[in-house]
Design a protein around this motif. Structure first.
Motif, PDB file in Angstrom:
ATOM      1  N   ASN A 156       0.826  -1.206   0.000  1.00 25.59           N
ATOM      2  CA  ASN A 156       0.000   0.000   0.000  1.00 25.59           C
ATOM      3  C   ASN A 156       0.862   1.259   0.000  1.00 25.59           C
ATOM      4  O   ASN A 156       0.523   2.259  -0.649  1.00 25.59           O
ATOM      5  CB  ASN A 156      -0.926   0.022   1.211  1.00 25.59           C
ATOM      6  CG  ASN A 156      -2.117  -0.911   1.081  1.00 25.59           C
ATOM      7  OD1 ASN A 156      -2.806  -1.196   2.042  1.00 25.59           O
ATOM      8  ND2 ASN A 156      -2.384  -1.411  -0.116  1.00 25.59           N
ATOM      9  N   ALA A 157       1.971   1.239   0.741  1.00 20.47           N
ATOM     10  CA  ALA A 157       2.868   2.396   0.777  1.00 20.47           C
ATOM     11  C   ALA A 157       3.470   2.659  -0.601  1.00 20.47           C
ATOM     12  O   ALA A 157       3.562   3.814  -1.050  1.00 20.47           O
ATOM     13  CB  ALA A 157       3.969   2.174   1.807  1.00 20.47           C
ATOM     14  N   LEU A 158       3.882   1.581  -1.291  1.00 19.59           N
ATOM     15  CA  LEU A 158       4.424   1.742  -2.645  1.00 19.59           C
ATOM     16  C   LEU A 158       3.368   2.314  -3.581  1.00 19.59           C
ATOM     17  O   LEU A 158       3.641   3.231  -4.373  1.00 19.59           O
ATOM     18  CB  LEU A 158       4.930   0.398  -3.161  1.00 19.59           C
ATOM     19  CG  LEU A 158       5.448   0.381  -4.606  1.00 19.59           C
ATOM     20  CD1 LEU A 158       6.604   1.355  -4.787  1.00 19.59           C
ATOM     21  CD2 LEU A 158       5.862  -1.033  -5.014  1.00 19.59           C
ATOM     22  N   ASN A 159       2.140   1.790  -3.501  1.00 15.42           N
ATOM     23  CA  ASN A 159       1.065   2.302  -4.346  1.00 15.42           C
ATOM     24  C   ASN A 159       0.749   3.762  -4.023  1.00 15.42           C
ATOM     25  O   ASN A 159       0.484   4.566  -4.925  1.00 15.42           O
ATOM     26  CB  ASN A 159      -0.196   1.456  -4.170  1.00 15.42           C
ATOM     27  CG  ASN A 159      -0.082   0.085  -4.801  1.00 15.42           C
ATOM     28  OD1 ASN A 159      -0.562  -0.901  -4.255  1.00 15.42           O
ATOM     29  ND2 ASN A 159       0.572  -0.010  -5.949  1.00 15.42           N
ATOM     30  N   CYS A 160       0.773   4.109  -2.752  1.00 18.94           N
ATOM     31  CA  CYS A 160       0.505   5.484  -2.337  1.00 18.94           C
ATOM     32  C   CYS A 160       1.533   6.436  -2.938  1.00 18.94           C
ATOM     33  O   CYS A 160       1.175   7.472  -3.527  1.00 18.94           O
ATOM     34  CB  CYS A 160       0.523   5.574  -0.813  1.00 18.94           C
ATOM     35  SG  CYS A 160       0.372   7.249  -0.162  1.00 18.94           S
ATOM     36  N   VAL A 161       2.803   6.083  -2.822  1.00 15.29           N
ATOM     37  CA  VAL A 161       3.864   6.959  -3.338  1.00 15.29           C
ATOM     38  C   VAL A 161       3.789   7.076  -4.861  1.00 15.29           C
ATOM     39  O   VAL A 161       3.895   8.175  -5.424  1.00 15.29           O
ATOM     40  CB  VAL A 161       5.240   6.440  -2.892  1.00 15.29           C
ATOM     41  CG1 VAL A 161       6.363   7.197  -3.590  1.00 15.29           C
ATOM     42  CG2 VAL A 161       5.385   6.552  -1.387  1.00 15.29           C
ATOM     43  N   ALA A 214      -6.234   7.326  -0.536  1.00 15.32           N
ATOM     44  CA  ALA A 214      -6.978   6.107  -0.197  1.00 15.32           C
ATOM     45  C   ALA A 214      -6.022   4.985   0.173  1.00 15.32           C
ATOM     46  O   ALA A 214      -6.265   4.232   1.135  1.00 15.32           O
ATOM     47  CB  ALA A 214      -7.864   5.696  -1.369  1.00 15.32           C
ATOM     48  N   PHE A 215      -4.914   4.841  -0.555  1.00 11.30           N
ATOM     49  CA  PHE A 215      -3.929   3.809  -0.217  1.00 11.30           C
ATOM     50  C   PHE A 215      -3.316   4.089   1.159  1.00 11.30           C
ATOM     51  O   PHE A 215      -3.038   3.153   1.923  1.00 11.30           O
ATOM     52  CB  PHE A 215      -2.831   3.744  -1.279  1.00 11.30           C
ATOM     53  CG  PHE A 215      -3.187   2.909  -2.469  1.00 11.30           C
ATOM     54  CD1 PHE A 215      -3.426   1.549  -2.334  1.00 11.30           C
ATOM     55  CD2 PHE A 215      -3.280   3.471  -3.737  1.00 11.30           C
ATOM     56  CE1 PHE A 215      -3.756   0.761  -3.429  1.00 11.30           C
ATOM     57  CE2 PHE A 215      -3.615   2.697  -4.834  1.00 11.30           C
ATOM     58  CZ  PHE A 215      -3.851   1.343  -4.686  1.00 11.30           C
ATOM     59  N   ALA A 216      -3.092   5.364   1.490  1.00 15.45           N
ATOM     60  CA  ALA A 216      -2.529   5.706   2.794  1.00 15.45           C
ATOM     61  C   ALA A 216      -3.501   5.319   3.921  1.00 15.45           C
ATOM     62  O   ALA A 216      -3.099   4.725   4.930  1.00 15.45           O
ATOM     63  CB  ALA A 216      -2.211   7.201   2.854  1.00 15.45           C
ATOM     64  N   VAL A 217      -4.780   5.637   3.737  1.00 18.82           N
ATOM     65  CA  VAL A 217      -5.783   5.300   4.751  1.00 18.82           C
ATOM     66  C   VAL A 217      -5.910   3.783   4.896  1.00 18.82           C
ATOM     67  O   VAL A 217      -5.943   3.237   6.012  1.00 18.82           O
ATOM     68  CB  VAL A 217      -7.152   5.922   4.385  1.00 18.82           C
ATOM     69  CG1 VAL A 217      -8.244   5.403   5.312  1.00 18.82           C
ATOM     70  CG2 VAL A 217      -7.070   7.443   4.450  1.00 18.82           C
ATOM     71  N   ALA A 218      -5.984   3.069   3.754  1.00 15.13           N
ATOM     72  CA  ALA A 218      -6.125   1.616   3.799  1.00 15.13           C
ATOM     73  C   ALA A 218      -4.914   0.958   4.452  1.00 15.13           C
ATOM     74  O   ALA A 218      -5.044   0.011   5.234  1.00 15.13           O
ATOM     75  CB  ALA A 218      -6.337   1.070   2.388  1.00 15.13           C
ATOM     76  N   GLY A 219      -3.712   1.462   4.134  1.00 12.48           N
ATOM     77  CA  GLY A 219      -2.516   0.917   4.755  1.00 12.48           C
ATOM     78  C   GLY A 219      -2.520   1.111   6.261  1.00 12.48           C
ATOM     79  O   GLY A 219      -2.108   0.220   7.015  1.00 12.48           O
ATOM     80  N   ALA A 220      -3.011   2.272   6.714  1.00 12.44           N
ATOM     81  CA  ALA A 220      -3.102   2.525   8.148  1.00 12.44           C
ATOM     82  C   ALA A 220      -4.072   1.555   8.822  1.00 12.44           C
ATOM     83  O   ALA A 220      -3.795   1.030   9.908  1.00 12.44           O
ATOM     84  CB  ALA A 220      -3.541   3.969   8.393  1.00 12.44           C
ATOM     85  N   LEU A 221      -5.203   1.283   8.177  1.00  5.84           N
ATOM     86  CA  LEU A 221      -6.155   0.320   8.731  1.00  5.84           C
ATOM     87  C   LEU A 221      -5.540  -1.073   8.815  1.00  5.84           C
ATOM     88  O   LEU A 221      -5.697  -1.785   9.811  1.00  5.84           O
ATOM     89  CB  LEU A 221      -7.417   0.285   7.868  1.00  5.84           C
ATOM     90  CG  LEU A 221      -8.340   1.513   7.934  1.00  5.84           C
ATOM     91  CD1 LEU A 221      -9.435   1.407   6.871  1.00  5.84           C
ATOM     92  CD2 LEU A 221      -8.963   1.631   9.319  1.00  5.84           C
ATOM     93  N   ARG A 222      -4.841  -1.469   7.765  1.00  3.44           N
ATOM     94  CA  ARG A 222      -4.264  -2.815   7.736  1.00  3.44           C
ATOM     95  C   ARG A 222      -3.120  -2.979   8.719  1.00  3.44           C
ATOM     96  O   ARG A 222      -2.791  -4.103   9.120  1.00  3.44           O
ATOM     97  CB  ARG A 222      -3.826  -3.143   6.309  1.00  3.44           C
ATOM     98  CG  ARG A 222      -5.006  -3.385   5.380  1.00  3.44           C
ATOM     99  CD  ARG A 222      -4.652  -3.297   3.916  1.00  3.44           C
ATOM    100  NE  ARG A 222      -5.828  -3.627   3.098  1.00  3.44           N
ATOM    101  CZ  ARG A 222      -6.123  -3.039   1.932  1.00  3.44           C
ATOM    102  NH1 ARG A 222      -5.336  -2.087   1.445  1.00  3.44           N
ATOM    103  NH2 ARG A 222      -7.197  -3.403   1.262  1.00  3.44           N
ATOM    104  N   ALA A 223      -2.502  -1.874   9.126  1.00  6.90           N
ATOM    105  CA  ALA A 223      -1.433  -1.952  10.119  1.00  6.90           C
ATOM    106  C   ALA A 223      -1.955  -2.420  11.476  1.00  6.90           C
ATOM    107  O   ALA A 223      -1.184  -2.911  12.309  1.00  6.90           O
ATOM    108  CB  ALA A 223      -0.758  -0.589  10.258  1.00  6.90           C
ATOM    109  N   PHE A 224      -3.252  -2.282  11.713  1.00  2.42           N
ATOM    110  CA  PHE A 224      -3.849  -2.683  12.992  1.00  2.42           C
ATOM    111  C   PHE A 224      -4.365  -4.122  12.979  1.00  2.42           C
ATOM    112  O   PHE A 224      -4.978  -4.566  13.949  1.00  2.42           O
ATOM    113  CB  PHE A 224      -4.997  -1.739  13.355  1.00  2.42           C
ATOM    114  CG  PHE A 224      -4.533  -0.373  13.772  1.00  2.42           C
ATOM    115  CD1 PHE A 224      -4.009  -0.160  15.035  1.00  2.42           C
ATOM    116  CD2 PHE A 224      -4.601   0.686  12.882  1.00  2.42           C
ATOM    117  CE1 PHE A 224      -3.568   1.107  15.421  1.00  2.42           C
ATOM    118  CE2 PHE A 224      -4.168   1.948  13.262  1.00  2.42           C
ATOM    119  CZ  PHE A 224      -3.652   2.172  14.523  1.00  2.42           C
TER     120      PHE A 224
END
Length: 440
Positions: free
Chosen positions: A92-97, A188-198
């Protein structure tokens, strides 16, 4: 005394099978589906606004697809070796960047074709690592007799978000331009990555040290190739996805332009397909066919109908009705397929098997879309469409000859020796965009 975790009020809010991981995964999938389906339209318009043509759009699409195919197997092996949620967050971080840089270039007003291709390739690379990890994570997050309902709800949420994302993306492109839609996708990728981190991976037992990446790939291949129902259906879908993809991405717009009065009717037909997938998911929340692969495979036959409808061609209303039915039918297959994988594949090999599934299903798609134009010139458009319909019917009939496809039976209770996912608050099942979500 009733504990808060089991109070009637809490149970009324959230079903027993919709645990914390399942809820986080579903929420994150909705967010990324909203962003991604708008961004795919935005990328095409960004290419056109920079002075490119249809061929350049195809190059940007191909640049995203190629690394997806090349890195899927490696992504599956890594997802079974490392904690899956970390692989998902990194992807997700790669996609966000990559999407953020794409947005900046478009907003600056002078993106080059090679830059857009490179950034699309980075996005495809992220997806290659994300998809097997997400599929394995989802399947290890649900258990019990309601796994099909969990899969159906997950897929329904994704399909609904995809429809909404495409509609919202189209409106925003017209209002503010493609650059801002790409920026929203990055967010959206940043938000989704944050959710998946939990996500909680405490219920997944620690992997034993293995013999390296090649050893992991060999183990995944052994698991995949030892099950005739598994490789048989993946081989079937390597053809089905390819010809349906070619019919929808190449011939559908041409028929709409020449026979149906423009892009509008084709857009309505694609929307009808999306509505059909939601209807199919609703159906599968209640229906639990005992011979799940037989029921699912029989529902692949209607995928021949859209190509046949384009070959005739049917009027716009008839085409939309056909697409609605095919969307409903393929969703029945999708849920049945995920349920079979959850039931039969060991948890520690889910991502590798998923990677072989994805790879087999999408590997022929770039070739089919590239050959669609030459086939039209050689045989004619109508004949090529009838050929697509015939191939779907032939390969689907062929896979029904595999005994396990006809006879694999849903187990209503977990069997101690069964190689299924570990339990606990533990256990969600699902694929993230399934072999067939790949069609949608």
């Amino acid at each position: 005394m009733t504990s808060p975790a089991t109070s009637p009020r809490r149970l009324a809010r959230r079903p027993e099978w919709a645990g914390r991981n399942y809820t986080l995964l579903t929420a994150a999938a909705i967010v990324t589906s909203l962003g991604t389906h708008g961004a795919m339209i935005a990328a095409a318009f960004a290419v056109l606004q920079s002075g490119g043509d249809g061929g350049d759009v195809g190059l940007v699409v191909a640049a995203r697809t190629l690394p997806l195919v090349l890195f899927l197997l490696i992504g599956g092996a890594i997802a079974d070796r490392l904690p899956r949620h970390r692989v998902m967050v990194a992807a997700n971080a790669l996609n966000c960047v990559s999407q953020a840089v794409f947005a900046v270039l478009v907003l600056a007003g002078d993106p080059r074709l090679w830059q857009m291709m490179l950034l699309s390739a980075l996005c495809g690379t992220g997806q290659a690592f994300f998809n097997p990890a997400a599929e394995g994570m989802l399947m290890s997050s649900v258990s019990g007799e309601q796994v099909s309902r969990a899969f159906a709800l997950f897929r329904m949420a994704m399909h609904g978000a995809a429809i909404g994302g495409a509609a919202l993306g189209g409106a925003l492109i017209a209002a503010v331009g493609p650059g801002w839609v790409l920026a929203l996708d990055a967010a959206a990728f940043a938000v989704a990555g944050a959710l998946r981190a939990f996500l909680d991976v405490g219920h997944i037992r620690e992997r034993e040290p293995g013999g390296g990446l090649l050893s992991d790939l060999r183990e995944g291949w052994k698991e995949f190739s030892s099950r005739p129902w598994l490789w048989g259906i993946v081989a079937q879908f390597s053809v089905v996805v390819a010809v349906v993809g070619a019919a929808e991405s190449v011939y559908g717009p041409l028929v709409a332009r020449d026979e149906l009065g423009g892009a509008g009717p084709w857009g309505v037909a694609l929307a009808a397909f999306g509505v059909g997938t939601i209807g199919g998911a609703l159906l599968m929340m209640r229906w639990k066919p005992r011979r799940m692969l037989l029921a699912g495979t029989l529902c692949v036959f209607p995928l021949a109908a859209p190509s046949a409808a384009l070959a005739v061609p049917l009027p716009a209303a008839g085409l939309a009705a056909v697409m609605l039915v095919s969307g409903l039918a393929i969703e029945v297959f999708g849920v049945a397929w995920m349920t079979a994988l959850h039931q039969e594949i060991p948890e520690d090999k889910l991502s590798r098997v998923s990677a072989y599934d994805w790879f087999g299903s999408v590997a022929m798609l770039p070739l089919a879309t590239a050959l669609a134009g030459p086939a039209e010139g050689l045989f004619g458009r109508r004949e090529s469409l009838w050929g697509c319909a015939a191939l779907v019917i032939v390969v689907t009939a062929a896979v029904l000859l595999v005994p396990d496809v006809r006879n694999l039976t849903r187990r209503t209770k977990q069997v101690a020796a069964a190689p299924t996912a570990v339990s606990a608050d533990a256990a969600v099942s699902a694929d993230a965009e399934s072999a067939v979500g790949r069609l949608g």
